[in-house]
Design a protein around this motif. Structure first.
Motif, mmCIF file in Angstrom:
data_model
loop_
_atom_site.group_PDB
_atom_site.id
_atom_site.type_symbol
_atom_site.label_atom_id
_atom_site.label_comp_id
_atom_site.label_asym_id
_atom_site.label_seq_id
_atom_site.Cartn_x
_atom_site.Cartn_y
_atom_site.Cartn_z
ATOM 1 N N THR A 167 0.837 -1.196 0.000
ATOM 2 C CA THR A 167 0.000 0.000 0.000
ATOM 3 C C THR A 167 0.875 1.250 0.000
ATOM 4 O O THR A 167 1.827 1.361 0.788
ATOM 5 N N GLY A 168 0.571 2.164 -0.898
ATOM 6 C CA GLY A 168 1.349 3.392 -1.011
ATOM 7 C C GLY A 168 2.552 3.288 -1.923
ATOM 8 O O GLY A 168 3.197 4.298 -2.205
ATOM 9 N N ARG A 169 2.837 2.070 -2.411
ATOM 10 C CA ARG A 169 3.957 1.871 -3.342
ATOM 11 C C ARG A 169 3.462 1.971 -4.781
ATOM 12 O O ARG A 169 2.348 1.551 -5.103
ATOM 13 N N ARG A 170 4.323 2.480 -5.653
ATOM 14 C CA ARG A 170 3.982 2.618 -7.074
ATOM 15 C C ARG A 170 4.959 1.778 -7.895
ATOM 16 O O ARG A 170 6.166 1.779 -7.635
ATOM 17 N N ALA A 171 4.406 1.079 -8.869
ATOM 18 C CA ALA A 171 5.208 0.157 -9.677
ATOM 19 C C ALA A 171 4.901 0.327 -11.151
ATOM 20 O O ALA A 171 3.773 0.651 -11.532
ATOM 21 N N ILE A 172 5.917 0.088 -11.977
ATOM 22 C CA ILE A 172 5.754 0.010 -13.431
ATOM 23 C C ILE A 172 6.184 -1.381 -13.856
ATOM 24 O O ILE A 172 7.239 -1.873 -13.437
ATOM 25 N N ILE A 193 4.364 -13.400 -18.373
ATOM 26 C CA ILE A 193 4.634 -13.246 -16.951
ATOM 27 C C ILE A 193 4.449 -11.810 -16.486
ATOM 28 O O ILE A 193 4.292 -11.560 -15.288
ATOM 29 N N GLY A 194 4.434 -10.865 -17.406
ATOM 30 C CA GLY A 194 4.177 -9.485 -17.021
ATOM 31 C C GLY A 194 2.814 -9.317 -16.390
ATOM 32 O O GLY A 194 2.649 -8.553 -15.424
ATOM 33 N N VAL A 195 1.813 -10.032 -16.915
ATOM 34 C CA VAL A 195 0.465 -9.961 -16.355
ATOM 35 C C VAL A 195 0.460 -10.443 -14.915
ATOM 36 O O VAL A 195 -0.082 -9.788 -14.016
ATOM 37 N N GLU A 196 1.075 -11.598 -14.690
ATOM 38 C CA GLU A 196 1.038 -12.189 -13.352
ATOM 39 C C GLU A 196 1.911 -11.426 -12.363
ATOM 40 O O GLU A 196 1.602 -11.370 -11.166
ATOM 41 N N THR A 197 2.988 -10.822 -12.840
ATOM 42 C CA THR A 197 3.791 -9.963 -11.970
ATOM 43 C C THR A 197 2.974 -8.750 -11.547
ATOM 44 O O THR A 197 2.927 -8.389 -10.363
ATOM 45 N N ALA A 198 2.316 -8.124 -12.516
ATOM 46 C CA ALA A 198 1.482 -6.963 -12.215
ATOM 47 C C ALA A 198 0.338 -7.339 -11.282
ATOM 48 O O ALA A 198 0.000 -6.589 -10.352
ATOM 49 N N ARG A 199 -0.265 -8.496 -11.521
ATOM 50 C CA ARG A 199 -1.373 -8.938 -10.675
ATOM 51 C C ARG A 199 -0.919 -9.119 -9.222
ATOM 52 O O ARG A 199 -1.594 -8.696 -8.277
ATOM 53 N N ALA A 200 0.234 -9.751 -9.037
ATOM 54 C CA ALA A 200 0.733 -9.988 -7.689
ATOM 55 C C ALA A 200 1.012 -8.673 -6.968
ATOM 56 O O ALA A 200 0.681 -8.514 -5.775
ATOM 57 N N LEU A 201 1.616 -7.717 -7.658
ATOM 58 C CA LEU A 201 1.928 -6.423 -7.047
ATOM 59 C C LEU A 201 0.644 -5.665 -6.705
ATOM 60 O O LEU A 201 0.533 -5.074 -5.620
ATOM 61 N N ALA A 202 -0.318 -5.697 -7.624
ATOM 62 C CA ALA A 202 -1.583 -5.004 -7.380
ATOM 63 C C ALA A 202 -2.356 -5.659 -6.243
ATOM 64 O O ALA A 202 -2.946 -4.976 -5.398
ATOM 65 N N ASP A 203 -2.359 -6.992 -6.207
ATOM 66 C CA ASP A 203 -3.063 -7.693 -5.131
ATOM 67 C C ASP A 203 -2.460 -7.382 -3.766
ATOM 68 O O ASP A 203 -3.148 -7.479 -2.742
ATOM 69 N N ALA A 204 -1.171 -7.032 -3.749
ATOM 70 C CA ALA A 204 -0.511 -6.668 -2.488
ATOM 71 C C ALA A 204 -0.711 -5.198 -2.137
ATOM 72 O O ALA A 204 -0.184 -4.725 -1.127
ATOM 73 N N GLY A 205 -1.464 -4.476 -2.968
ATOM 74 C CA GLY A 205 -1.814 -3.100 -2.662
ATOM 75 C C GLY A 205 -1.083 -2.033 -3.428
ATOM 76 O O GLY A 205 -1.328 -0.832 -3.217
ATOM 77 N N ALA A 206 -0.177 -2.415 -4.334
ATOM 78 C CA ALA A 206 0.576 -1.415 -5.090
ATOM 79 C C ALA A 206 -0.286 -0.753 -6.153
ATOM 80 O O ALA A 206 -1.233 -1.357 -6.681
ATOM 81 N N GLU A 207 0.050 0.467 -6.477
ATOM 82 C CA GLU A 207 -0.502 1.154 -7.649
ATOM 83 C C GLU A 207 0.399 0.789 -8.815
ATOM 84 O O GLU A 207 1.587 1.108 -8.806
ATOM 85 N N VAL A 208 -0.154 0.112 -9.824
ATOM 86 C CA VAL A 208 0.648 -0.468 -10.894
ATOM 87 C C VAL A 208 0.323 0.205 -12.230
ATOM 88 O O VAL A 208 -0.848 0.399 -12.565
#
Length: 313
Positions: free
Chosen positions: A26-31, A39-54
Motif C-alpha cells: 500500500t502506497g507503493r507505485r510500480a511500473i 509473466i508481465g500480467v502475473e507480476t502486475a497482478r501480484a503487485l496489485a493484489d498486495a496493494g501497489a498502484e501499478v
C-alpha cells in the motif's frame, strides 16, 4: 556477488502469489513493462493484489486495458514502445511522483532476420536492453525520490549463449544469429543490474536480474511453430519442466517486493534463489550465470556504450 548465494524458502514450483504473501505494498507505485501478456500480467497482478498502484507500460494499449480490468485494484495503462527511444523518453517525461518498483519485463526473442530499430540498432539489443536502459535513466529521479527503490531486470538463461560483443553489438560484421543476438541482449540485462546498483545504491536504488524459467508465452512468437514442443522435450530430458505463467512470474515478484531482498543488488536469480556462477553452458534447464554477465568491468563498459547509443551520454 556474495561468496554464498542468497537462498530463500521458495523454489521452482513457487508462484508469484506465494512469494508475495503477507507483503503490504500500500502506497507503493510500480511500473511493469510488457504487462499485458505472459509473466508481465502475473507480476502486475501480484503487485496489485498486495496493494501497489501499478502502471502497465505496453505497446498494445487496448490489451493493457483488458488486463488492467481483469486484475482490478489501482492499475493504469500507458503506451511504451521500447524499440523507439522517442516513445521511451515520452513515457519517462510524463511520469510524475515517486517510483518504488520498476520491472523491466518486456522483451523480444530470436527475431529470425536481422532487424533494426528506429535508432538503427539490432532490434533485440535495442528493445531488451537499450530501451530499458533509457527508461531507467529517465525515471532515475522518480526512483531516487522513493526512499528505497528496486529495479527488476528480466534476463534469461539465454544469456549463456553470448556475452555482449562490444565491438559489434549490431551485427554489422558478424553473421546474424537470432539466438546469439537474444543472448547478447539478455547478458546486457544482467550487466545493467550490476552497474545500476553500483552507480545508484547511494540513491537508494538497487537492481537485480533473473531468469524466469522455461515458460510457453508470446515471447516465442518469432520462433517456428514447433519450438515450444521441442523445448519442452529438451527440458524434460534434462530432468526439469516448463513452468506455469504464475510460477514464471515468481522470481520477478520476489525481487520486486519481498523483504528477503532488502539491501540486495547486482545479483542474478533463478527459481527464486541466487544462481551459481558456471564456467560453461550445458543443456536446457541447467541454468547458472556466466562470469562475463557479472563482470564489473563489462558492466561499466556497457553502461558507457549505452549512453552513447541512446544519445544520453
Amino acid at each position: 556477488m556474495s561468496d554464498t548465494p542468497l537462498r530463500t524458502p521458495f523454489g521452482f514450483d513457487s508462484t508469484a502469489a506465494e512469494v508475495i504473501a503477507g507483503v503490504d505494498l500500500t502506497g507503493r507505485r510500480a511500473i511493469v513493462t510488457g504487462g499485458s501478456s505472459g509473466i508481465g500480467v502475473e507480476t502486475a497482478r501480484a503487485l496489485a493484489d498486495a496493494g501497489a498502484e501499478v502502471t502497465l507500460a505496453v505497446r498494445d494499449v487496448d490489451a493493457g486495458h483488458r488486463v488492467a480490468s481483469d486484475i482490478g485494484g489501482t492499475v493504469h495503462v500507458a503506451a511504451l514502445d521500447l524499440s523507439d527511444l522517442d516513445s521511451v523518453n515520452a513515457f519517462a517525461a510524463a511520469w510524475s511522483g515517486p517510483l518504488h518498483i520498476l520491472v523491466n519485463n518486456a522483451g523480444v526473442m530470436a527475431i529470425q532476420e536481422l532487424t533494426m530499430s528506429p535508432s538503427g540498432h539490432e532490434m533485440q539489443f535495442a528493445t531488451n536492453h537499450l530501451g530499458h536502459f533509457a527508461l531507467a535513466l529517465g525515471l532515475h529521479d522518480a526512483l531516487a525520490s522513493a526512499g528505497g527503490a528496486r529495479i527488476v531486470s528480466v534476463s534469461s538463461s539465454g544469456h549463456l549463449r553470448s556475452p555482449v560483443v562490444f565491438d559489434d553489438v549490431d551485427f554489422a560484421f558478424r553473421d546474424y544469429d537470432p539466438f546469439g543476438a537474444y543472448g547478447q541482449s539478455k547478458t546486457a540485462n544482467v550487466l545493467f543490474a550490476v552497474e545500476a546498483t553500483r552507480r545508484w545504491k547511494a540513491d537508494g536504488i538497487l537492481a537485480n536480474a533473473l531468469m524466469p524459467g522455461g515458460i510457453a508465452t508470446p515471447l516465442q512468437r518469432h520462433l517456428p511453430a514447433d519450438y515450444a514442443g521441442q523445448a519442452l522435450t529438451a527440458f524434460r530430458a534434462a530432468g526439469t519442466d516448463f513452468k506455469t505463467v504464475e510460477q514464471g512470474a515468481a522470481t520477478s515478484t520476489l525481487l520486486a517486493a519481498s523483504p528477503l531482498l532488502d539491501g540486495v543488488g547486482g545479483r542474478y536469480f533463478e527459481d527464486c534463489n541466487e544462481a551459481p556462477v558456471v564456467d560453461r553452458r550445458t543443456g536446457p534447464g541447467r541454468g547458472g550465470v556466466a562470469p562475463y554477465a557479472l563482470d564489473p568491468a563489462n558492466a561499466e563498459r556497457l553502461w558507457d556504450l549505452s549512453l552513447t547509443l541512446t544519445g544520453l551520454g
